[in-house]
Design a protein around this motif. Structure first.
Motif, PDB file in Angstrom:
ATOM      1  N   ARG A 247      -2.605   3.696  -9.769  1.00  0.00           N
ATOM      2  CA  ARG A 247      -3.588   2.667  -9.104  1.00  0.00           C
ATOM      3  C   ARG A 247      -2.997   2.092  -9.695  1.00  0.00           C
ATOM      4  O   ARG A 247      -3.177   1.859 -11.595  1.00  0.00           O
ATOM      5  CB  ARG A 247      -5.183   2.668  -9.038  1.00  0.00           C
ATOM      6  CG  ARG A 247      -5.593   4.203  -7.919  1.00  0.00           C
ATOM      7  CD  ARG A 247      -5.198   3.325  -6.840  1.00  0.00           C
ATOM      8  NE  ARG A 247      -6.653   3.867  -5.648  1.00  0.00           N
ATOM      9  CZ  ARG A 247      -5.501   4.939  -4.257  1.00  0.00           C
ATOM     10  NH1 ARG A 247      -3.926   5.240  -5.063  1.00  0.00           N
ATOM     11  NH2 ARG A 247      -6.511   4.960  -3.639  1.00  0.00           N
TER      12      ARG A 247
ATOM     13  N   THR B 140     -15.790   8.804   8.537  1.00  0.00           N
ATOM     14  CA  THR B 140     -14.510   8.141   9.403  1.00  0.00           C
ATOM     15  C   THR B 140     -14.136   9.902   9.595  1.00  0.00           C
ATOM     16  O   THR B 140     -14.742   9.879  10.903  1.00  0.00           O
ATOM     17  CB  THR B 140     -13.363   6.905   9.091  1.00  0.00           C
ATOM     18  OG1 THR B 140     -13.852   5.808   8.704  1.00  0.00           O
ATOM     19  CG2 THR B 140     -12.649   7.321  10.733  1.00  0.00           C
TER      20      THR B 140
ATOM     21  N   ALA C 102     -16.163   5.675   2.849  1.00  0.00           N
ATOM     22  CA  ALA C 102     -15.616   5.722   4.064  1.00  0.00           C
ATOM     23  C   ALA C 102     -14.402   5.970   4.943  1.00  0.00           C
ATOM     24  O   ALA C 102     -15.124   6.148   6.525  1.00  0.00           O
ATOM     25  CB  ALA C 102     -14.907   3.654   4.506  1.00  0.00           C
ATOM     26  N   MET C 103     -13.769   6.279   4.492  1.00  0.00           N
ATOM     27  CA  MET C 103     -12.777   7.534   4.831  1.00  0.00           C
ATOM     28  C   MET C 103     -12.920   8.745   5.231  1.00  0.00           C
ATOM     29  O   MET C 103     -12.648   9.045   6.548  1.00  0.00           O
ATOM     30  CB  MET C 103     -11.114   6.960   4.219  1.00  0.00           C
ATOM     31  CG  MET C 103     -10.875   6.107   4.098  1.00  0.00           C
ATOM     32  SD  MET C 103      -9.204   5.828   3.360  1.00  0.00           S
ATOM     33  CE  MET C 103      -8.534   7.483   4.218  1.00  0.00           C
TER      34      MET C 103
ATOM     35  N   VAL D  96     -15.927   2.554  -2.481  1.00  0.00           N
ATOM     36  CA  VAL D  96     -16.141   2.367  -1.693  1.00  0.00           C
ATOM     37  C   VAL D  96     -15.345   2.390  -0.393  1.00  0.00           C
ATOM     38  O   VAL D  96     -15.441   3.215   0.508  1.00  0.00           O
ATOM     39  CB  VAL D  96     -16.319   0.921  -1.114  1.00  0.00           C
ATOM     40  CG1 VAL D  96     -17.016   0.438  -0.256  1.00  0.00           C
ATOM     41  CG2 VAL D  96     -17.889   0.733  -2.683  1.00  0.00           C
ATOM     42  N   SER D  97     -13.972   2.626  -0.208  1.00  0.00           N
ATOM     43  CA  SER D  97     -12.488   2.804  -0.093  1.00  0.00           C
ATOM     44  C   SER D  97     -12.731   3.901   0.868  1.00  0.00           C
ATOM     45  O   SER D  97     -12.741   4.552   2.098  1.00  0.00           O
ATOM     46  CB  SER D  97     -11.532   2.248   0.334  1.00  0.00           C
ATOM     47  OG  SER D  97     -10.467   2.541   0.829  1.00  0.00           O
ATOM     48  N   SER D  98     -12.610   5.131  -0.534  1.00  0.00           N
ATOM     49  CA  SER D  98     -12.192   6.253   0.179  1.00  0.00           C
ATOM     50  C   SER D  98     -13.796   7.098   0.645  1.00  0.00           C
ATOM     51  O   SER D  98     -13.709   7.880   1.984  1.00  0.00           O
ATOM     52  CB  SER D  98     -12.473   6.906  -1.260  1.00  0.00           C
ATOM     53  OG  SER D  98     -11.353   6.969  -2.177  1.00  0.00           O
TER      54      SER D  98
ATOM     55  N   THR E 119     -14.368   0.357  -8.760  1.00  0.00           N
ATOM     56  CA  THR E 119     -15.309   0.921  -7.326  1.00  0.00           C
ATOM     57  C   THR E 119     -14.909  -0.010  -6.082  1.00  0.00           C
ATOM     58  O   THR E 119     -15.660   1.356  -4.927  1.00  0.00           O
ATOM     59  CB  THR E 119     -17.111  -0.529  -7.787  1.00  0.00           C
ATOM     60  OG1 THR E 119     -17.272  -0.302  -9.094  1.00  0.00           O
ATOM     61  CG2 THR E 119     -17.677  -0.755  -6.317  1.00  0.00           C
ATOM     62  N   SER E 120     -14.085  -0.434  -6.073  1.00  0.00           N
ATOM     63  CA  SER E 120     -13.129  -0.511  -4.523  1.00  0.00           C
ATOM     64  C   SER E 120     -13.559   0.778  -3.613  1.00  0.00           C
ATOM     65  O   SER E 120     -12.849   0.923  -2.912  1.00  0.00           O
ATOM     66  CB  SER E 120     -13.124  -2.228  -4.485  1.00  0.00           C
ATOM     67  OG  SER E 120     -12.013  -1.755  -3.016  1.00  0.00           O
ATOM     68  N   ASP E 121     -12.333   0.907  -4.682  1.00  0.00           N
ATOM     69  CA  ASP E 121     -12.152   2.131  -4.339  1.00  0.00           C
ATOM     70  C   ASP E 121     -12.664   3.396  -3.584  1.00  0.00           C
ATOM     71  O   ASP E 121     -12.233   4.191  -3.004  1.00  0.00           O
ATOM     72  CB  ASP E 121     -10.718   2.949  -5.742  1.00  0.00           C
ATOM     73  CG  ASP E 121      -9.583   2.241  -5.386  1.00  0.00           C
ATOM     74  OD1 ASP E 121      -8.748   1.271  -4.890  1.00  0.00           O
ATOM     75  OD2 ASP E 121      -8.578   2.683  -6.770  1.00  0.00           O
TER      76      ASP E 121
ATOM     77  N   GLY F  64       0.732  -1.454  -0.272  1.00  0.00           N
ATOM     78  CA  GLY F  64       0.062  -0.037  -0.155  1.00  0.00           C
ATOM     79  C   GLY F  64       0.874   1.344   0.015  1.00  0.00           C
ATOM     80  O   GLY F  64       0.741   2.043   0.767  1.00  0.00           O
TER      81      GLY F  64
ATOM     82  N   LYS G 125     -12.345  12.788   0.452  1.00  0.00           N
ATOM     83  CA  LYS G 125     -12.035  12.505   2.145  1.00  0.00           C
ATOM     84  C   LYS G 125     -11.043  13.854   2.558  1.00  0.00           C
ATOM     85  O   LYS G 125     -10.921  13.838   3.938  1.00  0.00           O
ATOM     86  CB  LYS G 125     -10.355  11.877   2.138  1.00  0.00           C
ATOM     87  CG  LYS G 125      -9.383  11.473   2.701  1.00  0.00           C
ATOM     88  CD  LYS G 125      -8.430   9.771   2.705  1.00  0.00           C
ATOM     89  CE  LYS G 125      -7.654  10.521   3.825  1.00  0.00           C
ATOM     90  NZ  LYS G 125      -6.529   9.247   3.357  1.00  0.00           N
TER      91      LYS G 125
END
Length: 214
Positions: A37, A109, A105-106, A101-103, A97-99, A30, A160
């Motif tokens: 990416r 937070t 979620a961050m 969703v991760s963004s 799509t995964s990226d 990472g 973010k």
């Protein structure tokens, strides 16, 4: 932008060239920059290996490769005409799509951290000479909590960077209030809280977007 990078070594010295091992390691750990990416890595036993990236520009990727990859290797990069590509659309869609969703979620937070900071502001104001703004700070905390709920419900999204900036601004305000370096009238604080509450309500109802500012 989808980018194709061709990595050329001067001589074959191993089954897989060092550049491929380094790129694989950066991806696994990472350790890639946020604006790049690695979507695909195709090492060969010959002089050339290939990688596929999502990146801002050719120059951004070239600069990172030149600065980071410690190997006897040159890099040639081309923009990919993605609409004419074959066999990669599904893999790219899944990764992107995964990226996203991760963004999200961050960002959620970070927004929760903003709500926590607003609550801390209320506690800091209580018992100080700025107690007349306690009601305004309480309203701001409630607005931040509503915002978190809107994000969780999927009716509000934000970047973010926007959430981080909001958290930093709230933290700085708390510090200024605690140090006595900031004062505000009850009317001004109340107006600001009302504006924040109205904005949250508008965001929650889908009347406005929140992709560029916190």
């Amino acid at each position: 932008m989808l980018l194709l990078a061709i990595h050329t070594v001067s001589a074959v010295t191993a089954r897989v060239p060092l550049v491929a091992l380094q790129l694989r390691e950066k991806h696994t750990e990472g350790a890639l920059p946020a604006n790049l990416r690695l979507r695909m890595l195709l090492p060969t036993g010959g002089l050339q290996s290939v990688s596929v990236w999502d990146g801002e520009t050719v120059e951004v990727l070239r600069q990172w490769l030149d600065d980071t990859i410690v190997a006897d290797c040159t890099h040639v990069i081309y923009p990919v005409e993605e609409e004419f590509a074959v066999g990669i659309a599904l893999a790219l869609a899944g990764a992107r799509t995964s990226d996203a969703v991760s963004s999200a979620a961050m960002a959620a937070t970070k927004t929760k951290e903003v709500a926590a900071t607003a609550t801390a502001m209320v506690q800091a104001l209580a018992g100080t000479s700025l107690a007349d703004t306690k009601d305004a700070a309480t309203a701001a905390a409630a607005a931040a909590s509503a915002r978190v709920q809107a994000i969780a419900a999927g009716t509000l999204t934000e970047t973010k960077e926007a959430a981080t900036a909001a958290a930093a601004a709230a933290t700085a305000r708390v510090q200024a209030l605690a140090a006595g370096a900031l004062s505000e009238t009850k009317e001004a604080a109340t107006a600001a809280a009302a504006a924040a509450t109205a904005r949250v309500q508008a965001l929650t109802s889908g009347m406005v977007g929140d992709a560029t500012e916190a």
